[in-house]
Design an enzyme around this catalytic site. Structure first.
Site, PDB file in Angstrom:
ATOM      1  CG  ASP A   1      -1.838   1.173   1.293  1.00 12.74           C
ATOM      2  OD1 ASP A   1      -2.723   1.251   0.419  1.00 12.74           O
ATOM      3  OD2 ASP A   1      -1.697   2.035   2.191  1.00 12.74           O
TER       4      ASP A   1
ATOM      5  CE1 TYR B   1       0.214   7.770   3.218  1.00 17.56           C
ATOM      6  CE2 TYR B   1       0.931   5.599   2.525  1.00 17.56           C
ATOM      7  CZ  TYR B   1      -0.003   6.417   3.124  1.00 17.56           C
ATOM      8  OH  TYR B   1      -1.165   5.881   3.629  1.00 17.56           O
TER       9      TYR B   1
ATOM     10  CB  SER C   1      -8.873   6.315   2.436  1.00 18.94           C
ATOM     11  OG  SER C   1      -8.235   6.184   3.682  1.00 18.94           O
TER      12      SER C   1
ATOM     13  CB  SER D   1      -3.144   2.908  12.397  1.00 15.34           C
ATOM     14  OG  SER D   1      -2.186   3.794  11.871  1.00 15.34           O
ATOM     15  N   PRO D   2      -3.222  -0.844  12.630  1.00  7.98           N
ATOM     16  CG  PRO D   2      -2.200  -2.842  11.997  1.00  7.98           C
ATOM     17  CD  PRO D   2      -2.488  -1.450  11.503  1.00  7.98           C
TER      18      PRO D   2
ATOM     19  CB  ALA E   1      -3.034   2.851  17.949  1.00 13.57           C
TER      20      ALA E   1
ATOM     21  NE  ARG F   1       4.612   5.298  12.342  1.00  8.80           N
ATOM     22  CZ  ARG F   1       3.690   4.614  11.701  1.00  8.80           C
ATOM     23  NH1 ARG F   1       2.415   4.847  11.944  1.00  8.80           N
ATOM     24  NH2 ARG F   1       4.023   3.720  10.799  1.00  8.80           N
TER      25      ARG F   1
ATOM     26  CD  GLN G   1       9.248  -2.308  14.282  1.00  6.64           C
ATOM     27  OE1 GLN G   1       8.702  -1.931  13.239  1.00  6.64           O
ATOM     28  NE2 GLN G   1       9.724  -1.461  15.176  1.00  6.64           N
TER      29      GLN G   1
HETATM   30  P1  NDP Z   1       0.752   0.407  12.753  1.00  2.00           P
HETATM   31  O1  NDP Z   1      -0.313   0.993  13.621  1.00  2.00           O
HETATM   32  O2  NDP Z   1       0.909  -1.071  12.807  1.00  2.00           O
HETATM   33  O3  NDP Z   1       2.130   1.126  13.110  1.00  2.00           O
HETATM   34  C1  NDP Z   1       3.319   0.686  12.527  1.00  2.00           C
HETATM   35  C2  NDP Z   1       4.512   1.204  13.307  1.00  2.00           C
HETATM   36  O4  NDP Z   1       4.497   0.669  14.637  1.00  2.00           O
HETATM   37  C3  NDP Z   1       5.811   0.721  12.694  1.00  2.00           C
HETATM   38  O5  NDP Z   1       6.236   1.536  11.642  1.00  2.00           O
HETATM   39  C4  NDP Z   1       6.734   0.725  13.905  1.00  2.00           C
HETATM   40  O6  NDP Z   1       7.131   2.074  14.142  1.00  2.00           O
HETATM   41  C5  NDP Z   1       5.801   0.241  15.016  1.00  2.00           C
HETATM   42  N1  NDP Z   1       5.787  -1.223  15.112  1.00  2.00           N
HETATM   43  C6  NDP Z   1       5.198  -2.110  14.248  1.00  2.00           C
HETATM   44  N2  NDP Z   1       5.357  -3.370  14.679  1.00  2.00           N
HETATM   45  C7  NDP Z   1       6.039  -3.311  15.836  1.00  2.00           C
HETATM   46  C8  NDP Z   1       6.485  -4.293  16.744  1.00  2.00           C
HETATM   47  N3  NDP Z   1       6.243  -5.592  16.548  1.00  2.00           N
HETATM   48  N4  NDP Z   1       7.181  -3.877  17.845  1.00  2.00           N
HETATM   49  C9  NDP Z   1       7.429  -2.571  18.066  1.00  2.00           C
HETATM   50  N5  NDP Z   1       7.025  -1.589  17.229  1.00  2.00           N
HETATM   51  C10 NDP Z   1       6.313  -1.952  16.121  1.00  2.00           C
HETATM   52  O7  NDP Z   1       0.481   0.726  11.224  1.00  2.00           O
HETATM   53  P2  NDP Z   1       0.655   2.094  10.378  1.00  2.00           P
HETATM   54  O8  NDP Z   1       0.170   3.260  11.132  1.00  2.00           O
HETATM   55  O9  NDP Z   1       2.034   2.121   9.827  1.00  2.00           O
HETATM   56  O10 NDP Z   1      -0.362   1.797   9.211  1.00  2.00           O
HETATM   57  C11 NDP Z   1      -0.109   0.717   8.300  1.00  2.00           C
HETATM   58  C12 NDP Z   1      -0.310   1.199   6.881  1.00  2.00           C
HETATM   59  O11 NDP Z   1      -1.642   1.671   6.708  1.00  2.00           O
HETATM   60  C13 NDP Z   1       0.560   2.392   6.435  1.00  2.00           C
HETATM   61  O12 NDP Z   1       1.852   2.025   6.069  1.00  2.00           O
HETATM   62  C14 NDP Z   1      -0.235   2.906   5.260  1.00  2.00           C
HETATM   63  O13 NDP Z   1       0.004   2.112   4.128  1.00  2.00           O
HETATM   64  C15 NDP Z   1      -1.667   2.708   5.732  1.00  2.00           C
HETATM   65  N6  NDP Z   1      -2.215   3.945   6.321  1.00  2.00           N
HETATM   66  C16 NDP Z   1      -3.269   4.534   5.681  1.00  2.00           C
HETATM   67  C17 NDP Z   1      -3.825   5.693   6.142  1.00  2.00           C
HETATM   68  C18 NDP Z   1      -4.973   6.302   5.416  1.00  2.00           C
HETATM   69  O14 NDP Z   1      -5.354   7.432   5.727  1.00  2.00           O
HETATM   70  N7  NDP Z   1      -5.542   5.628   4.450  1.00  2.00           N
HETATM   71  C19 NDP Z   1      -3.300   6.374   7.347  1.00  2.00           C
HETATM   72  C20 NDP Z   1      -2.213   5.646   7.985  1.00  2.00           C
HETATM   73  C21 NDP Z   1      -1.720   4.483   7.493  1.00  2.00           C
HETATM   74  P3  NDP Z   1       8.499   2.491  14.890  1.00  2.00           P
HETATM   75  O15 NDP Z   1       9.448   1.338  14.818  1.00  2.00           O
HETATM   76  O16 NDP Z   1       8.964   3.683  14.164  1.00  2.00           O
HETATM   77  O17 NDP Z   1       8.107   2.835  16.298  1.00  2.00           O
END
Ligand code: NDP
Length: 323
Positions: free
Chosen positions: A49, A54, A155, A211-212, A214, A231, A296
Site C-alpha cells: 500500500d 507519502y 479512505s 494502523s492496527p 495505533a 515513530r 517487527q
Molecule cells: P501500525 O499501527 O501497525 O504502526 C506501525 C509502526 O508501529 C511501525 O512503523 C513501527 O514504528 C511500530 N511497530 C510495528 N510493529 C512493531 C512491533 N512488533 N514492535 C514494536 N514496534 C512496532 O500501522 P501504520 O500506522 O504504519 O499503518 C499501516 C499502513 O496503513 C501504512 O503504512 C499505510 O500504508 C496505511 N495507512 C493509511 C492511512 C490512510 O489514511 N488511508 C493512514 C495511515 C496508514 P516504529 O518502529 O517507528 O516505532
C-alpha cells in the site's frame, strides 16, 4: 498466509498486507525498505500500500524501485496508491483533491513512481468537499475503463458519501467503489463496526484497514514515555504524537497499558495479539501492517497463528480491557 476476498470482488488479498507510510522515503533507507518488502513477499504478503502524499511521492519511488529490483512477478502482487493530498510540496489547487484533473494526474504520477502500468487499487484518500462526488466517480470509472486502475475505493469517507458514490455508479452503469481504507484497532472501532455496518451487505464493501497498532501504541512501546528511535520520537511528528497519545484525560496510554498487561497474562507479544484481534472481524479484508524493521514484521506475522489459537472469549476480554 491466509487470503481473503476484497469485499464482494474476486480479488484475493493476503489477510496481512504491508504499507509504506512514515517509513519509506523518510524513516528508513532503501536497503531496509528492500529487506522489508522481500520479507513480506517471502511470507505470502501480496498487497503493498502507498499514496501520492507519502514523503511527497518518495515512498512510491522507493517501493517501485525495490519491487522492480526484487523482480516480483507483476501478476503475483497488488500495489495501491491514493489521491487527495498531492505529492508536490505546497500543492496548488489543481495538484490536490478529487477533481477529474487531479485524479487523472495523480494516477499517472503514481504509475510512473511505482514503475507499473496499472494500479491494482486506487483510493480517494479523503472526501473532497470542493468536488462533486459524481465528478470523482466518473473520473475513477474512466481510469478503470482505460485499464489504468483495477479497483477503486475510498479512505475515511463517511458512510453516506460512500453510499452516494455507489448510487451514482449504479445509476450510470459505472464501476462503483469496491473498498474503503479506514483506521481500525482496539482503540478505534466505531467507524468499521457501526458506521459502515450496513454497507458490507448493501454494496459488498471490502476494507483494507490501517494502523492496527495505533502507530505502535498497542505494542506497549509508549507505556512509559517516547523512545527516541520510535515513530512518535521522530522530529516533525508532534501532531501524530498528540493524535495517538492524546492527553491524560483521553486515557489512550492507560488503555494501551491495560492491553499490554492482558497480553502478558496470556503469554503473548502485544503487537501480534492486537493484529489478530483486527483479523477476527470478518469484515476486514486485509490488515495493513507498518514496520520500520524486519524483526517487527516477523513478530507481527505471528498474528495469523494467534487468530487460530484464541477464540471469541479472548477477543471480548481484549475489548473490555481497552474500553
Ligand atoms: P501500525 O499501527 O501497525 O504502526 C506501525 C509502526 O508501529 C511501525 O512503523 C513501527 O514504528 C511500530 N511497530 C510495528 N510493529 C512493531 C512491533 N512488533 N514492535 C514494536 N514496534 C512496532 O500501522 P501504520 O500506522 O504504519 O499503518 C499501516 C499502513 O496503513 C501504512 O503504512 C499505510 O500504508 C496505511 N495507512 C493509511 C492511512 C490512510 O489514511 N488511508 C493512514 C495511515 C496508514 P516504529 O518502529 O517507528 O516505532
Amino acid at each position: 498466509m491466509q487470503y481473503r476476498r476484497l469485499g464482494s470482488s474476486g480479488l484475493q488479498l493476503s489477510a496481512l498486507s504491508f504499507g509504506a507510510w512514515v517509513t519509506f522515503g523518510s524513516q528508513v533507507g532503501r536497503g531496509a525498505a528492500r529487506e522489508l518488502v522481500a520479507a513480506a513477499w517471502d511470507h505470502g504478503i501480496n498487497f503493498f500500500d502507498n499514496a501520492e502524499g507519502y514523503a511527497d511521492g518518495e515512498a512510491e519511488r522507493v517501493m517501485g524501485d525495490v519491487i522492480a529490483d526484487l523482480r516480483l512477478p507483476r501478476d503475483g502482487y497488488c500495489v495501491s496508491s491514493k489521491v487527495f493530498f498531492g505529492s508536490a510540496k505546497d500543492a496548488r489547487p489543481t495538484q490536490r483533491g478529487l477533481s477529474r484533473k487531479h485524479v487523472h494526474d495523480a494516477c499517472h504520477g503514481a504509475l510512473s513512481r511505482l514503475r507499473v502500468e496499472h494500479l491494482d487499487l486506487f483510493f480517494c484518500h479523503r472526501p473532497d468537499p470542493d468536488t462533486p462526488i459524481e465528478e470523482t466517480v466518473w473520473a475513477m470509472d474512466t481510469l478503470v475503463r482505460q485499464g489504468k486502475v483495477l479497483y477503486w475505493g475510498t479512505s475515511e469517507w463517511p458512510a453516506a458519501s460512500i453510499r452516494e458514490a455507489v448510487r451514482i455508479a449504479r445509476q450510470h452503469h459505472l464501476h462503483a467503489p469496491t473498498m474503503e481504507q479506514p483506521q481500525y484497532n482496539l482503540l478505534h472501532r466505531e467507524r468499521v463496526e457501526l458506521e459502515y455496518a450496513p454497507l458490507y451487505a448493501e454494496s459488498g464493501l471490502g476494507t483494507t484497514i490501517w494502523s492496527p497498532l495505533a502507530s505502535g501504541l498497542l505494542t506497549g512501546k509508549y507505556n512509559d514515555g517516547i523512545p527516541a528511535d520510535s515513530r512518535l520520537g521522530q522530529e516533525g511528528y508532534g501532531w501524530l504524537q498528540r493524535m495517538v497519545l492524546g492527553d491524560a484525560q483521553s486515557g489512550q496510554v492507560e488503555r494501551a497499558r491495560r492491553f499490554t498487561a492482558l497480553a502478558r497474562e496470556l503469554g503473548v507479544d502485544p503487537a501480534p495479539l492486537a493484529i489478530a484481534w483486527c483479523l477476527s472481524n470478518p469484515h476486514v479484508s486485509t490488515v495493513l501492517l507498518g514496520a520500520s524493521r524486519v524483526e517487527q514484521l516477523l513478530q507481527n506475522l505471528k498474528a495469523l497463528s494467534l487468530l487460530e489459537r484464541f477464540d471469541e472469549m479472548v477477543w471480548r476480554r481484549l475489548e473490555a480491557a481497552t474500553a
